[in-house]
Enzyme design. Structure first.
Site, PDB file in Angstrom:
ATOM      1  N   ASP A 172     -11.320   1.279   2.974  1.00 17.28           N
ATOM      2  CA  ASP A 172     -11.493  -0.177   2.838  1.00 17.28           C
ATOM      3  C   ASP A 172     -12.940  -0.528   2.511  1.00 17.28           C
ATOM      4  O   ASP A 172     -13.233  -1.623   2.050  1.00 17.28           O
ATOM      5  CB  ASP A 172     -11.095  -0.882   4.146  1.00 17.28           C
ATOM      6  CG  ASP A 172      -9.707  -1.502   4.082  1.00 17.28           C
ATOM      7  OD1 ASP A 172      -9.302  -1.933   2.988  1.00 17.28           O
ATOM      8  OD2 ASP A 172      -9.041  -1.561   5.140  1.00 17.28           O
ATOM      9  N   GLN A 211      -5.114  -2.126   9.388  1.00 17.19           N
ATOM     10  CA  GLN A 211      -4.793  -3.411   8.770  1.00 17.19           C
ATOM     11  C   GLN A 211      -5.349  -4.558   9.622  1.00 17.19           C
ATOM     12  O   GLN A 211      -5.103  -4.617  10.823  1.00 17.19           O
ATOM     13  CB  GLN A 211      -3.262  -3.541   8.610  1.00 17.19           C
ATOM     14  CG  GLN A 211      -2.823  -4.781   7.867  1.00 17.19           C
ATOM     15  CD  GLN A 211      -3.270  -4.793   6.404  1.00 17.19           C
ATOM     16  OE1 GLN A 211      -3.183  -3.777   5.713  1.00 17.19           O
ATOM     17  NE2 GLN A 211      -3.759  -5.929   5.936  1.00 17.19           N
ATOM     18  N   LYS A 229       0.844  -1.210   0.000  1.00 14.96           N
ATOM     19  CA  LYS A 229       0.000   0.000   0.000  1.00 14.96           C
ATOM     20  C   LYS A 229       0.879   1.262   0.000  1.00 14.96           C
ATOM     21  O   LYS A 229       0.602   2.217  -0.735  1.00 14.96           O
ATOM     22  CB  LYS A 229      -0.942  -0.012   1.225  1.00 14.96           C
ATOM     23  CG  LYS A 229      -2.026  -1.069   1.080  1.00 14.96           C
ATOM     24  CD  LYS A 229      -2.747  -1.405   2.371  1.00 14.96           C
ATOM     25  CE  LYS A 229      -3.562  -2.685   2.159  1.00 14.96           C
ATOM     26  NZ  LYS A 229      -4.188  -3.211   3.369  1.00 14.96           N
TER      27      LYS A 229
END
Ligand code: NAD
Length: 290
Positions: A119, A96, A52
């Protein structure tokens, strides 16, 4: 058989995003900014986070990585999320997953501002997406859609079978492909661990498109698919040898496919690209850009 190359598609999408960022910078705006929170030490998470950050560099985004030790208390993590929610210099926030067992994952997801939830896991975004409204779409599912679109794979009217019903992949991709979206309008069957084996085989053998996200190496075998199927392999499994494989017995199944994603170099790359698209959207929302 042709390869749905996630690297080629992701690089192209990120290059387009970088051009937009240059345009915005030329007009005096700051760069888009993604913040990633990583709790504990989990080697796969380390590599996902690294991907990322590298993608942010390629898109000319700012990125921040905030690390916390495994033992961090849930309330401390929630307090930090609240600070980032209120920080106007961050557009997109990722925590995460997975998180350590003592932290309630859903509470953490719910704490992220829906405006920064790149997300697409927050109930507000998931709900809007389900209703066909503008939303951050869950990144892996969105990445799969963008990959199918990039290679002009017809979806409208096709019979699609999804194997696995996780909140992050199986459930959202089944909703997105069946919704009346640009990349959608398929007829979708969602299967899961309680689907009787015979029913699963009946469905997969007549599917035009199969999306598998179960986390079991070699789960999809040649006898499960019809000739010409489009096969999207979401699985990421590390074998004892260290080799990374998906959920499809690739060498045997690929010969029957019209298109197939490799692992690595398929859906994983697209998940990161979708996060970049979502971050750009969060930034555009912040600055009221089209
Ligand atoms: P999960 O691990 O949370 O759950 C597995 C799913 O598989 C469940 O819904 C279960 O019902 C289903 N399943 C298990 N056995 C089955 C069977 N015999 N028949 C039918 N369904 C069965 O799911 P997940 O989080 O979506 O992860 C699945 C895989 O995808 C993992 O390998 C994960 O690492 C990978 N993944 C990859 C990406 C990416 O970016 N490429 C993103 C997320 C997850």
């Amino acid at each position: 058989m042709k390869i749905l190359d996630g690297k080629v598609c992701a690089d192209s999408l990120v290059a387009d995003i970088a051009k937009k960022v240059t345009e915005y910078a030329d007009s005096g705006l700051r760069k888009p900014h993604m913040t990633v929170i990583l709790v504990g030490e989990h080697p796969p998470s380390e590599s996902y986070v690294k991907a990322k950050i590298v993608s942010c560099e390629n898109a000319d985004f700012e990125s921040s990585l905030i690390r916390f030790p495994e033992v961090i208390k849930e309330r401390e993590l929630l307090a930090r999320i609240e600070e980032i929610n209120n920080d106007p210099t961050t557009d997109g926030l990722i925590v995460q997953l997975p998180l350590p067992r003592h932290i309630n994952q859903q509470s953490v997801i719910n704490a992220i501002s829906p405006e920064k939830d790149i997300d697409g896991f927050h109930p507000a975004n998931f709900g809007r997406m389900t209703l066909g409204q503008k939303a951050f779409r869950p990144a892996t599912a969105y990445g799969i859609c963008k990959l199918l679109q990039f290679y002009n794979i017809p979806i409208k009217g096709k019979h699609c079978v999804v194997i696995g019903r996780s909140n992050i992949v199986g459930k959202p991709i089944s909703i997105m492909l069946s919704n009346d979206f640009d990349i959608g309008n398929a007829t979708v069957t969602l299967t899961h661990i309680e689907t009787p084996r015979k029913l699963l085989l009946d469905e997969t053998r007549r599917a035009d498109i199969i999306i598998v996200a179960v986390g079991i190496p070699g789960f999809v075998t040649p006898d499960m698919v019809k000739k010409g199927v489009v096969l999207i392999d979401v699985g990421i499994n590390r074998l004892e040898s260290g080799k990374l494989v998906g959920d499809v017995a690739f060498d045997e199944v690929a010969q029957k496919c019209s298109w197939i994603t490799p692992v690595p170099g398929g859906v994983g790359r697209m998940t990161v690209a979708a996060l970049m698209i979502n971050t750009l959207m969060a930034y555009q929302n912040n600055f009221n850009l089209a």
